[in-house]
Write a protein that holds these residues in place. Structure first.
Motif, mmCIF file in Angstrom:
data_model
loop_
_atom_site.group_PDB
_atom_site.id
_atom_site.type_symbol
_atom_site.label_atom_id
_atom_site.label_comp_id
_atom_site.label_asym_id
_atom_site.label_seq_id
_atom_site.Cartn_x
_atom_site.Cartn_y
_atom_site.Cartn_z
ATOM 1 N N SER A 1 -4.575 10.234 -2.427
ATOM 2 C CA SER A 1 -3.818 8.981 -2.490
ATOM 3 C C SER A 1 -2.529 9.080 -1.690
ATOM 4 C CB SER A 1 -3.484 8.627 -3.941
ATOM 5 O OG SER A 1 -4.652 8.513 -4.701
ATOM 6 N N SER A 2 -1.854 10.204 -1.840
ATOM 7 C CA SER A 2 -0.603 10.385 -1.093
ATOM 8 C C SER A 2 -0.858 10.305 0.403
ATOM 9 C CB SER A 2 0.041 11.736 -1.411
ATOM 10 O OG SER A 2 0.150 11.920 -2.787
ATOM 11 N N SER B 1 1.121 0.353 9.024
ATOM 12 C CA SER B 1 1.802 -0.941 8.939
ATOM 13 C C SER B 1 3.072 -0.933 9.776
ATOM 14 C CB SER B 1 2.101 -1.319 7.491
ATOM 15 O OG SER B 1 2.803 -0.308 6.848
ATOM 16 N N LEU C 1 -1.587 6.792 1.398
ATOM 17 C CA LEU C 1 -0.382 5.951 1.403
ATOM 18 C C LEU C 1 0.481 6.234 2.638
ATOM 19 C CD1 LEU C 1 0.512 6.024 -2.391
ATOM 20 C CD2 LEU C 1 0.031 3.974 -1.036
ATOM 21 N N VAL C 2 0.580 7.488 2.978
ATOM 22 C CA VAL C 2 1.339 7.839 4.186
ATOM 23 C C VAL C 2 0.695 7.177 5.406
ATOM 24 C CG1 VAL C 2 1.925 9.741 5.735
ATOM 25 C CG2 VAL C 2 2.330 9.978 3.288
ATOM 26 N N LEU D 1 -4.703 12.570 -6.523
ATOM 27 C CA LEU D 1 -3.305 12.337 -6.166
ATOM 28 C C LEU D 1 -3.009 12.767 -4.735
ATOM 29 C CD1 LEU D 1 -1.555 13.365 -9.495
ATOM 30 C CD2 LEU D 1 -1.698 11.081 -8.526
ATOM 31 N N LEU E 1 7.482 2.348 -1.602
ATOM 32 C CA LEU E 1 7.938 2.214 -0.205
ATOM 33 C C LEU E 1 7.019 1.308 0.583
ATOM 34 C CD1 LEU E 1 9.088 5.680 1.195
ATOM 35 C CD2 LEU E 1 10.248 3.487 1.474
ATOM 36 N N PHE E 2 5.710 1.574 0.422
ATOM 37 C CA PHE E 2 4.708 0.812 1.183
ATOM 38 C C PHE E 2 4.761 -0.667 0.803
ATOM 39 C CE2 PHE E 2 1.061 -0.376 3.429
ATOM 40 C CZ PHE E 2 0.247 -1.143 2.600
ATOM 41 N N LEU F 1 1.399 3.474 5.368
ATOM 42 C CA LEU F 1 2.793 3.214 5.742
ATOM 43 C C LEU F 1 2.962 3.301 7.261
ATOM 44 C CD1 LEU F 1 5.178 2.567 3.955
ATOM 45 C CD2 LEU F 1 5.717 4.992 3.842
ATOM 46 N N ALA G 1 2.044 13.063 -8.381
ATOM 47 C CA ALA G 1 2.104 11.755 -9.039
ATOM 48 C C ALA G 1 3.402 11.047 -8.672
ATOM 49 C CB ALA G 1 1.990 11.928 -10.551
ATOM 50 N N LEU H 1 5.235 11.625 -6.041
ATOM 51 C CA LEU H 1 5.166 11.329 -4.608
ATOM 52 C C LEU H 1 4.364 10.056 -4.366
ATOM 53 C CD1 LEU H 1 5.823 12.302 -1.720
ATOM 54 C CD2 LEU H 1 3.658 13.564 -1.742
ATOM 55 N N CYS H 2 3.212 9.948 -5.045
ATOM 56 C CA CYS H 2 2.369 8.748 -4.907
ATOM 57 C C CYS H 2 3.135 7.512 -5.311
ATOM 58 C CB CYS H 2 1.126 8.872 -5.807
ATOM 59 S SG CYS H 2 -0.212 9.712 -4.976
ATOM 60 N N LEU I 1 5.730 6.636 -2.666
ATOM 61 C CA LEU I 1 5.085 6.118 -1.460
ATOM 62 C C LEU I 1 4.572 4.693 -1.685
ATOM 63 C CD1 LEU I 1 3.139 9.256 -0.157
ATOM 64 C CD2 LEU I 1 5.016 8.095 0.985
ATOM 65 N N THR I 2 4.037 4.476 -2.887
ATOM 66 C CA THR I 2 3.523 3.139 -3.200
ATOM 67 C C THR I 2 4.657 2.115 -3.148
ATOM 68 O OG1 THR I 2 1.860 4.135 -4.639
ATOM 69 C CG2 THR I 2 2.242 1.765 -4.877
#
Lengths: 189, 423
Positions: B80-81, B91, B84-85, B77, A16-17, B88, A7, A9-10, A13-14
């Motif tokens: 999702s991680s 992009s 997201l990686v 989770l 950051l993104f 990232l 959680a 980490l997500c 990352l969110t």
């Protein structure tokens, strides 16, 4: 424990993104806008450049005629080279024009010196020894002072020094004779 | 604790059974194994009891169908991680491929356009097109300014004839007629030059640069274009090419000429009087660089020695009313010059001669002459510090005269123009 870790980490990352994407997107959008603006300018200036060129081409003949006329006049007045032979003929023409039986004008010597180069023009200095009546002396001064007019073909000149002696005659009726040495600058391109 | 206690082996609790004792119960006493037994004997021999039953056997077949229980939240989770990686990374790749040249190798291999490079090339294209427009515009501007200088020369000549004191009436009339035609031509070329110079030299490029930086950019671009073309033409030794090359050099001096632009934009030619047009032509010749303006500048700096000589005579006549009348000199005396020395570089004149007086007032005459020169508009610093004379009371005295003075600085065409504009 794993859930918590993932959680966090997500979440990181969110953040950051979102941060990276929003920042980069702004730059991307601006660059794209700039490019589109430039495309419009390209179309506009293509037209303007060709109109201006067409305008110039239309009047080119007139411009060239003026240029030719100026060049022709400058050949004598303000030539490209020192052209001292043409200048010598000019000076002889002076003598021919001024001298007569009652008023003398004799150029006894012409001595050309080394040219001097300048930024906008060059100078050919020369010295003359002349015997002349007073009247012709003044005429000679007027000729030099009026030289370089576009209506005449007389070389552009300037007197840099005069040294004159009066040969005073006792006779009231005969004109005084002036012997003078004149240093003149003749100009060229 | 005593030394004996420390050397003795510790005794075990007798209630505890040592498995080693159970195993060793079959060994007969009194044998050599007694030593060994003694070593290993923990003294715990007691009743032998089994505490545990036989170890259970594990039935592995039960595990075959057993599965680990999965958490859905954890799965989400994890996915999702990973996503997201991926986002990232994607992009990063995208923006770098579009906005920088770091990934040029990849983008060129897959033929993907690079937005920043496209922007660069479109910017260069705009600059090139605007420079082309400026180039042709300045060619025309130069031609109109040349025409203005050409007609300006005629205007100055005619105007000088009109105001000149030594001009005949016929010449003055001709000059008055000519000047009207010349004025019309001057007005036309002035207006056309104004139309060309008022156009902005820069384009509204989409850029972070300030207006001034943009203007400098376009000025430089045009200057470079003119230099390059002039250099090419110079290689050609023909007269036409040399003249063209020089014209382009003259044009480069018009580029960025703010004073010229200001003069052209601020002046309302139609409302100018002849005097004002005269002054305008002179001002334009100072700001424009072409052969005609160079000639005009030289003419303006010329000293008119005929006027100097005229003024010398006028000043002398003011002191000696019989000046230049040879017969009077011998009878009543006066001033007679024997030589002049004029030097344009030093702007200095030296006059030599003599004065003759019957009444021995030679020095006063010379002093009045010096004052006359100093009072004139054309001369200054007239001086003569040594006076000497010779002669007799009956025959009169002769004094040598050697007088030097400076031309009043700026007594050239330029000063004359000021006088014209004051009228």
């Amino acid at each position: 424990m794993y859930i918590k870790t993932y959680a966090v980490l997500c979440f990181i990352l969110t953040i950051l993104f979102v941060w990276y994407f929003v920042g980069s997107w702004r730059g991307y959008a601006q660059t794209k806008d700039n490019h589109l603006t430039n495309q419009e300018l390209i179309n506009e200036y293509k037209q303007k450049a060709s109109l201006e060129k067409a305008d110039y081409e239309k009047n080119k003949t007139t411009f060239d005629q003026l240029q030719d006329e100026i060049s022709t006049k400058l050949k004598d007045i303000f030539p490209v080279n020192d052209n001292y032979t043409a200048l010598t003929r000019n000076l002889d023409d002076f003598e021919k024009e001024l001298a007569n039986s009652s008023n003398i004008f004799e150029i006894s010597s012409i001595d050309y010196q080394s040219p001097v180069e300048g930024k906008e023009y060059n100078i050919l200095p020369f010295r003359m020894n002349i015997r002349s009546s007073e009247k012709n002396f003044r005429e000679f001064l007027h000729l030099i002072e009026g030289s370089g007019a576009l209506t005449d073909n007389i070389r552009l000149m300037e007197i840099s020094s005069i040294r004159l002696n009066f040969e005073n005659s006792e006779d009231e009726t005969s004109p005084d004779v002036i012997s003078f040495t004149v240093q003149i600058n003749a100009y060229y391109q | 604790m005593s030394q004996e206690d420390t050397n003795k082996a510790p005794q075990a609790d007798n209630s505890l059974i040592n498995p080693l004792d159970v195993q060793k119960s079959g060994v007969a006493e009194g044998t050599q194994n007694e030593v060994i037994k003694g070593i290993v004997d923990a003294g715990t021999a007691g009743p032998q009891e089994k505490l545990l039953d036989a170890a259970p056997e594990i039935d592995m077949s039960l595990l075959e169908n057993a599965t680990v229980q999965k958490s859905p939240i954890l799965m989400i989770l994890k996915w999702s991680s990973g996503f997201l990686v991926f986002l990232l990374f994607a992009s990063f790749i995208f923006f770098n491929s579009q906005l920088s040249t770091r990934l040029d190798v990849v983008t060129s291999a897959v033929n993907l356009p690079n937005l920043s490079q496209n922007l660069e090339s479109s910017t260069a294209e705009v600059i090139k097109l605007k420079t082309d427009e400026n180039f042709y515009r300045f060619l025309q501007l130069k031609a109109y300014l040349d025409l203005f200088s050409f007609d300006g020369d005629a205007f100055i000549r005619n105007y000088d004839s009109i105001i000149g004191k030594s001009t005949s009436e016929a010449q003055r009339q001709v000059a008055k007629e000519d000047i009207e035609d010349v004025k019309r031509s001057l007005a036309q070329s002035f207006e056309k030059a104004r139309e060309k110079i008022k156009v902005d030299i820069s384009a509204p490029l989409a850029s972070n640069k300030s207006r001034k930086d943009l203007e400098d950019l376009f000025l430089k671009s045009l200057q470079d274009e003119l230099k390059a073309k002039s250099k090419d033409l110079k290689k050609n030794k023909s007269e036409g090419a040399q003249i063209e090359s020089k014209n382009l050099t003259h044009i480069s001096k018009l580029v960025g000429n703010k004073k010229l632009k200001s003069l052209l934009l601020k002046t309302d030619f139609a409302s100018l009087s002849d005097e004002e047009i005269y002054a305008l032509v002179k001002d334009m010749n100072k700001l424009v660089v072409n052969d005609l303006s160079t000639i005009q500048k030289i003419k303006e700096e010329r000293v008119k020695w005929s006027e100097i000589i005229n003024q010398i005579e006028l000043s002398t006549v003011a002191v000696d009313s019989y000046y230049n009348q040879k017969s009077r000199y011998d009878i009543v005396g006066g001033i007679r010059y024997t030589s002049y020395d004029f030097d344009t570089n030093e702007k200095r004149v030296t006059i030599s001669g003599e004065t003759k007086r019957i009444d021995n007032q030679n020095f006063s005459m010379i002093a009045r002459l010096i004052d006359e020169f100093n009072n004139s508009d054309l001369f200054e610093n007239a001086e003569m510090k040594t006076f000497n004379k010779s002669g007799t009371f009956l025959e009169g005295y002769t004094a040598n005269l050697k007088l030097s003075f400076d031309l009043d600085q700026g007594e050239t065409e330029a000063k004359k123009n000021k006088k014209v504009s004051k009228k």
